[in-house]
Design an enzyme around this catalytic site. Structure first.
Site, PDB file in Angstrom:
ATOM      1  N   LYS A  64       0.848  -1.191   0.000  1.00 26.05           N
ATOM      2  CA  LYS A  64       0.000   0.000   0.000  1.00 26.05           C
ATOM      3  C   LYS A  64       0.886   1.245   0.000  1.00 26.05           C
ATOM      4  O   LYS A  64       2.012   1.202   0.482  1.00 26.05           O
ATOM      5  CB  LYS A  64      -0.865   0.028   1.264  1.00 26.05           C
ATOM      6  CG  LYS A  64      -1.902  -1.057   1.352  1.00 26.05           C
ATOM      7  CD  LYS A  64      -2.681  -0.910   2.664  1.00 26.05           C
ATOM      8  CE  LYS A  64      -3.706  -1.985   2.839  1.00 26.05           C
ATOM      9  NZ  LYS A  64      -4.839  -1.904   1.970  1.00 26.05           N
ATOM     10  N   ARG A 138     -10.343 -11.604   1.757  1.00 27.74           N
ATOM     11  CA  ARG A 138     -11.160 -12.626   1.088  1.00 27.74           C
ATOM     12  C   ARG A 138     -10.575 -14.013   1.280  1.00 27.74           C
ATOM     13  O   ARG A 138     -11.297 -14.993   1.400  1.00 27.74           O
ATOM     14  CB  ARG A 138     -11.261 -12.313  -0.402  1.00 27.74           C
ATOM     15  CG  ARG A 138     -12.128 -11.116  -0.676  1.00 27.74           C
ATOM     16  CD  ARG A 138     -11.836 -10.534  -2.022  1.00 27.74           C
ATOM     17  NE  ARG A 138     -11.403  -9.162  -1.784  1.00 27.74           N
ATOM     18  CZ  ARG A 138     -11.210  -8.276  -2.710  1.00 27.74           C
ATOM     19  NH1 ARG A 138     -11.360  -8.603  -3.964  1.00 27.74           N
ATOM     20  NH2 ARG A 138     -10.855  -7.061  -2.404  1.00 27.74           N
TER      21      ARG A 138
END
Length: 169
Positions: A64, A138
């Protein structure tokens, strides 16, 4: 409340490839918290709460940007919500049978980190090609949601923080 914490060995033995895969770049091994509440009443409905417990999310190898990185410790708020809900359910002695599952690890770019194009096998045998290592939630939730199915809950509630892309949209 009955609380069991699975370590890496137990996760591997059950084939929890999502949790293991995401956590393999970290110096801190992954865990799965299993919290159950069973009231004394008979014939109660069964529920499952599953919460994302990413303790710190760097994005893995798909790192990120630095802006906002300090807030990535909050990626465990879904897991914290499950723990808080389970405590409230038990304290109020609700007439429901609830299973709380919190897959927990951090997502770091270590030497053994999962790479884009790696294929991970989730606990039900489903294979997933990782295209972006910042999709860690996920992967860990997939293992926990599969595990929750064995309890045949009437309702399964998934608690996770929104992705940055969802927030921007």
């Amino acid at each position: 409340l009955k609380i069991t914490i699975w370590d890496e060995k137990q996760l591997k033995s059950q084939g929890f490839g999502g949790i293991i895969g995401v956590g393999q770049g970290s110096a801190n091994p992954p865990r799965l918290l299993h919290i159950s509440y069973t009231p004394k009443a008979k014939n109660v409905k069964r529920f499952a709460l599953v919460g994302k417990g990413i303790t710190f999310d760097t994005g893995g190898l798909n790192l990120k940007p630095g802006f906002g990185m300090e807030a990535m410790k909050c990626d465990m708020s879904g897991g914290a919500s499950v723990v808080g809900a389970m405590m409230a359910i038990a304290k109020n002695q609700l007439p429901v049978h609830v299973i709380g599952l919190v897959p927990s690890t951090d997502n770091r770019p270590g030497m053994n980190a999962v790479c884009p194009q790696d294929v991970i096998t989730i606990s039900d045998g489903t294979t997933v090609e990782v295209l972006n290592t910042d999709a860690e939630g996920r992967l860990i939730l997939a293992d926990a949601l599969v595990w929750a199915q064995q309890y045949k809950p009437e309702v399964c509630i998934d608690l996770a923080t929104l992705t940055g892309a969802a927030v921007r949209a």
